[in-house]
Structure formats: structure tokens, C-alpha cells
Scaffold this motif. Structure first.
Motif, short mmCIF file in Angstrom:
data_model
loop_
_atom_site.label_atom_id
_atom_site.label_comp_id
_atom_site.label_asym_id
_atom_site.label_seq_id
_atom_site.Cartn_x
_atom_site.Cartn_y
_atom_site.Cartn_z
N THR A 1 0.84 -1.19 0.00
CA THR A 1 0.00 0.00 0.00
C THR A 1 0.88 1.25 0.00
O THR A 1 2.00 1.22 0.51
CB THR A 1 -0.93 0.03 1.23
N THR A 2 0.36 2.32 -0.58
CA THR A 2 1.07 3.61 -0.58
C THR A 2 0.30 4.66 0.22
O THR A 2 0.67 5.83 0.19
CB THR A 2 1.26 4.11 -2.02
N ASN A 3 -0.76 4.25 0.92
CA ASN A 3 -1.55 5.19 1.70
C ASN A 3 -0.76 5.63 2.92
O ASN A 3 -0.53 4.85 3.85
CB ASN A 3 -2.87 4.53 2.13
N LEU A 4 -0.35 6.89 2.93
CA LEU A 4 0.52 7.40 3.99
C LEU A 4 -0.17 7.38 5.34
O LEU A 4 0.47 7.11 6.37
CB LEU A 4 0.99 8.81 3.65
N ALA A 5 -1.46 7.70 5.38
CA ALA A 5 -2.18 7.70 6.65
C ALA A 5 -2.21 6.30 7.26
O ALA A 5 -2.05 6.13 8.47
CB ALA A 5 -3.59 8.22 6.45
N LEU A 6 -2.40 5.30 6.42
CA LEU A 6 -2.44 3.92 6.90
C LEU A 6 -1.06 3.48 7.40
O LEU A 6 -0.94 2.84 8.45
CB LEU A 6 -2.91 3.01 5.78
N LEU A 7 -0.02 3.85 6.67
CA LEU A 7 1.33 3.45 7.04
C LEU A 7 1.83 4.16 8.29
O LEU A 7 2.74 3.68 8.97
CB LEU A 7 2.29 3.72 5.88
N ALA A 8 1.24 5.31 8.61
CA ALA A 8 1.64 6.04 9.82
C ALA A 8 0.97 5.48 11.07
O ALA A 8 1.39 5.81 12.20
CB ALA A 8 1.29 7.52 9.68
N LEU A 9 -0.05 4.65 10.92
CA LEU A 9 -0.79 4.14 12.08
C LEU A 9 0.07 3.34 13.06
O LEU A 9 -0.05 3.53 14.27
CB LEU A 9 -1.97 3.28 11.61
N PRO A 10 0.95 2.42 12.60
CA PRO A 10 1.75 1.67 13.58
C PRO A 10 2.62 2.58 14.44
O PRO A 10 2.75 2.35 15.64
CB PRO A 10 2.61 0.75 12.69
N VAL A 11 3.21 3.60 13.83
CA VAL A 11 4.05 4.53 14.59
C VAL A 11 3.20 5.33 15.58
O VAL A 11 3.58 5.52 16.73
CB VAL A 11 4.81 5.48 13.64
N THR A 12 2.04 5.79 15.11
CA THR A 12 1.16 6.56 15.98
C THR A 12 0.71 5.74 17.18
O THR A 12 0.74 6.21 18.33
CB THR A 12 -0.06 7.05 15.19
N LEU A 13 0.30 4.49 16.93
CA LEU A 13 -0.13 3.62 18.03
C LEU A 13 1.03 3.31 18.97
O LEU A 13 0.84 3.19 20.19
CB LEU A 13 -0.72 2.33 17.47
N TYR A 14 2.22 3.16 18.43
CA TYR A 14 3.42 2.93 19.25
C TYR A 14 3.61 4.09 20.23
O TYR A 14 3.82 3.89 21.43
CB TYR A 14 4.62 2.78 18.32
N LEU A 15 3.52 5.32 19.73
CA LEU A 15 3.74 6.49 20.56
C LEU A 15 2.63 6.66 21.61
O LEU A 15 2.90 6.94 22.78
CB LEU A 15 3.82 7.74 19.68
N VAL A 16 1.39 6.47 21.18
CA VAL A 16 0.27 6.61 22.12
C VAL A 16 0.32 5.53 23.19
O VAL A 16 0.10 5.81 24.38
CB VAL A 16 -1.06 6.57 21.35
N SER A 17 0.63 4.30 22.80
CA SER A 17 0.72 3.20 23.77
C SER A 17 1.81 3.46 24.80
O SER A 17 1.64 3.12 25.98
CB SER A 17 1.00 1.88 23.04
N ALA A 18 2.92 4.05 24.36
CA ALA A 18 4.01 4.34 25.29
C ALA A 18 3.56 5.28 26.40
O ALA A 18 4.02 5.18 27.54
CB ALA A 18 5.19 4.94 24.53
N TRP A 19 2.66 6.20 26.07
CA TRP A 19 2.16 7.13 27.08
C TRP A 19 1.04 6.49 27.91
O TRP A 19 1.03 6.59 29.14
CB TRP A 19 1.64 8.40 26.43
N VAL A 20 0.11 5.81 27.25
CA VAL A 20 -1.05 5.25 27.94
C VAL A 20 -0.61 4.25 29.01
O VAL A 20 -1.13 4.26 30.15
CB VAL A 20 -2.01 4.57 26.95
N VAL A 21 0.36 3.40 28.70
CA VAL A 21 0.77 2.37 29.66
C VAL A 21 1.37 3.01 30.91
O VAL A 21 1.23 2.47 32.02
CB VAL A 21 1.76 1.39 29.01
N GLN A 22 2.01 4.17 30.76
CA GLN A 22 2.55 4.84 31.94
C GLN A 22 1.45 5.42 32.82
O GLN A 22 1.62 5.53 34.04
CB GLN A 22 3.50 5.96 31.50
N ARG A 23 0.33 5.78 32.20
CA ARG A 23 -0.79 6.32 32.96
C ARG A 23 -1.59 5.21 33.63
O ARG A 23 -2.08 5.37 34.74
CB ARG A 23 -1.72 7.11 32.03
#
Length: 389
Positions: free
Chosen positions: A226-248
Motif C-alpha cells: 500500500t502507498t496510503n501514507l495515513a495507513l502506514l503512519a498508524l503503527p508509529v502513531t499507536l506505538y507512541l500513544v501506547s508508550a504514554w497510555v501504559v505509563q498512565r
């Protein structure tokens, strides 16, 4: 508006270096970038950030905050301009250096300003702003580049304007606003934890971040077709959000051998991502990003607590800067090495190599921690003074 301005500025500062992450598949296709050059672009940010954070990132007094915020934000705007006019990889490297200087100069001073105005609640505000900026920068840049005209230009010009406006709001209000009384602090880490385990945890956290941010979008594009940039950015976005959520969600000290357990979670997440090369699945890649992100958040928090606990209170800021510098430098070097593997062999081999490196760091951490615990158990207890006459 002015009360929220420091946090909003931190969000924008942290967003800038992450915007290129969401757009990396676009740049890779447009400029025929080899994986090694992609990782060099990523590492340029860390190579600029590390010395800036070490030498200038910890101001000695409140008066020194303002020029750092102004100059650092100026470098952020310069990074936006360089990215907007880039037609080859080398202006992007210059932009990444500017972004590293920006984050290194600004974050320490903004942290002091936020803590001054919010007290201990400012630590949560800083964590939210840091992760929110990183995640928004990644996904917003991908969405804008995917669905709006002039990809590679529009998002950076918009960000530069917002950054300049928020800088003006912050600098227009320099009044001292003491915060309320601090909340209860988290319990200190186990006294038997040697400082080296803290550094190893931080290194593991940022090596995984280097892999995810620099290579995972291109890895997903290659395997998922796939070349959909929004779709390809999802794993990185979830990685960053998860890093914060787990600390909370998970308070410090709740996991046994947390410095080791957190690294094992990172390895599991990277292993899930590696499995995508045999079982192409977006869901599996997203799951890998979430699991690795949880481990990253726990590993970095635990490492910082261990290192800070071994220093006097008045040296915590410098210890935190030194801890971050070591983690960033190791991440930069490892990420370039992974880029070389991806170029010579394949992206799959680079992800597998990252899993092997992270597993090795976890094993070393476990061995060091076990030896320190054994030494503490063998040491004679401190003599108690009698309280009887």
C-alpha cells in the motif's frame, strides 16, 4: 490561552521532527531513498539533539529559559522551511539537524515553565504534550500529504505559522506563577537496582523507537503493498500513544524486575512486527506497534527512575539529561546500523537484527541486575544501634 501556551508550544516542538516519519514512504518513492539514507536522516536528528541537550538543555536559572525557547523555536521554524523547499534528501538532513537543535534547546526550559505553573501535575502535562506532539506530527503529516495538495509543503508551512504564533504567546507572558503544593511522589525503585540497568533500559527504549520511527512505515509499505501514507503512519502513531497510555494505566513498581520485563515486552512487539514478513497483515503490524510501544514507555520510565534515584535531588535534571543523551546516541548509532542491514540485505533482516539486539540488551540487563541482587543479599546488614539504656 496564555496558561496553556507552554504545553501547546511543546506539542508543536515535538511534532516537527515526527512529521517526516509519516511522510517517509512518500519521500522514499519520490527520491528513491535507500533504507540506509532513511536511517541517516533519522539519526541526524538524534546526533544534533544529544549534544544540545547535554550542553545547553538544562538551564541553571529561570532567566535562561527565554532565549532557549526563542532560539529553539526559531530552529523549529527553520526546519519547517527546509523541509518545505526540499527537493532532495540533503535539505532534509539539514532540517533534521535544526529539529534536533530545537528540541534540545526548548524542552528543558518549557519543562521548567510548565512545572512552575502546574506543579507536579506538570509532569503529566509534559508527558501528554510530548506524546501528543509526536503522535499528531506523525499522523497529521501523513493525512495532509495523502489528501491535500502540495505534499511535502503544505503541512510544514502550516506548522511553521502555528509554531511562530505560539512562540509569541509564550514569550508575551513571563510572569512568575507559583503552582499549588506537589502531589504524592511515586515510590522509589528497588535500592539494589544498579544504575547501569537504568541506562540499558533507556537504550532499549530508544533503539526500538529508532526502528519503529525510521523503518516501520517503509517496512509496512513493502510488505502490505500500500502507498496510503495515513495507513502506514498508524503503527508509529499507536506505538507512541501506547508508550504514554501504559505509563498512565500502570503505576511504577508494579511489575517484577520492571527494567527487564519492559524490555521483554519490547522484544515481543518487534517480533510481532517481524512476523509480518511471513504473514502480511496490517492488524499484526499494528499489534506489534502497540506491544512495542507499551514496552518502550515502561522501559524509559523505569530507566529514568533508576538513574534519578541514584543522584541527589538537586542533580535530577542533569541526570535526566545525561540519561537521555546516552539513550539517544545509542539509538542513533544502532538505527544507522539497521539501515545499513536493510540496504545490503532487506528490511525484514533489519527488523530481525533489531529484535536480536534488543534481546541481547535484555539479557545483559537481567544478568547485571541478578548479580547486583546477589551481592546485596551476600552483604552483611547494617548494624542497628541499641535504643535501650
Amino acid at each position: 490561552m496564555r496558561a496553556a501556551a507552554p504545553g501547546a508550544l511543546l506539542v508543536l516542538i515535538m511534532a516537527q521532527p515526527n512529521m517526516a516519519t509519516g511522510m517517509m514512504p512518500y519521500y522514499r518513492h519520490a527520491w528513491a531513498l535507500a533504507p540506509l539514507l532513511i536511517t541517516v536522516i533519522f539519526a541526524a536528528y538524534l546526533f544534533a539533539l544529544t549534544p544540545t541537550l547535554s550542553l545547553l538543555g538544562t538551564p541553571s536559572a529561570r532567566a535562561a529559559w527565554w532565549w532557549r525557547i526563542g532560539v529553539g523555536s526559531g530552529f523549529g521554524v527553520a526546519a519547517d522551511v527546509a523541509m518545505a523547499v526540499a527537493h532532495s534528501p540533503w535539505p532534509v538532513v539539514v532540517a533534521r539537524v535544526c529539529a534536533g537543535l530545537s528540541v534540545g534547546l526548548v524542552t528543558g526550559s518549557l519543562a521548567g515553565l510548565i512545572l512552575e505553573r502546574k506543579g507536579e501535575g506538570g509532569r503529566t502535562a509534559m508527558a501528554v504534550a510530548t506524546v501528543l506532539g509526536s503522535a499528531l506530527g506523525t499522523i497529521a503529516a501523513a493525512v495532509v500529504a495523502q489528501y491535500l495538495p502540495a505534499p511535502g509543503v503544505t503541512v510544514y508551512l502550516a506548522h511553521g505559522v502555528l509554531l511562530a504564533a505560539m512562540l509569541a504567546a509564550v514569550l508575551s507572558d513571563r510572569a512568575v506563577r507559583p503552582a499549588s503544593v506537589a502531589q504524592h511522589a511515586a515510590p522509589p525503585p528497588d535500592a539494589t537496582e544498579p544504575r547501569i540497568t537504568g541506562y540499558l533500559s533507556g537504550i532499549a527504549a530508544w533503539v526500538s523507537a529508532g526502528l519503529v520511527v525510521a523503518l516501520l512505515p517503509s517496512y509496512g509499505a513493502e510488505l502490505l503493498g500500500t502507498t496510503n501514507l495515513a495507513l502506514l503512519a498508524l503503527p508509529v502513531t499507536l506505538y507512541l500513544v501506547s508508550a504514554w497510555v501504559v505509563q498512565r494505566v500502570l503505576p511504577p513498581g508494579r511489575l517484577a524486575a520492571e527494567s527487564v520485563t519492559a524490555q521483554v515486552i519490547i522484544v515481543l512487539g518487534v517480533a510481532l512486527a517481524a512476523a509480518v514478513s511471513w504473514v502480511p497483515s496490517l492488524a499484526l503490524l499494528l499489534c506489534g506497534g502497540v506491544v512495542a510501544g507499551c514496552g518502550q514507555g515502561l522501559a524509559y520510565r523505569t530507566g529514568l527512575r533508576i538513574v534519578s534515584a541514584a543522584t541527589p535531588p538537586d542533580q535530577h535534571a542533569r541526570a535526566a539529561s545525561r540519561f537521555a543523551s546516552v539513550a539517544y546516541a545509542c539509538a542513533a548509532l544502532t538505527t544507522v546500523g539497521l539501515g545499513a542491514i536493510a540496504t545490503v540485505a532487506s528490511l525484514r533482516d533489519a527488523v530481525l537484527a533489531a529484535a536480536a539486539v534488543l534481546l541481547l540488551v535484555a539479557v545483559v540487563t537481567a544478568v547485571v541486575r541478578r548479580r547486583a541482587t546477589a551481592r546485596a543479599a551476600d552483604s552483611p546488614p547494617a548494624p542497628r544501634l541499641s535504643t535501650t539504656a
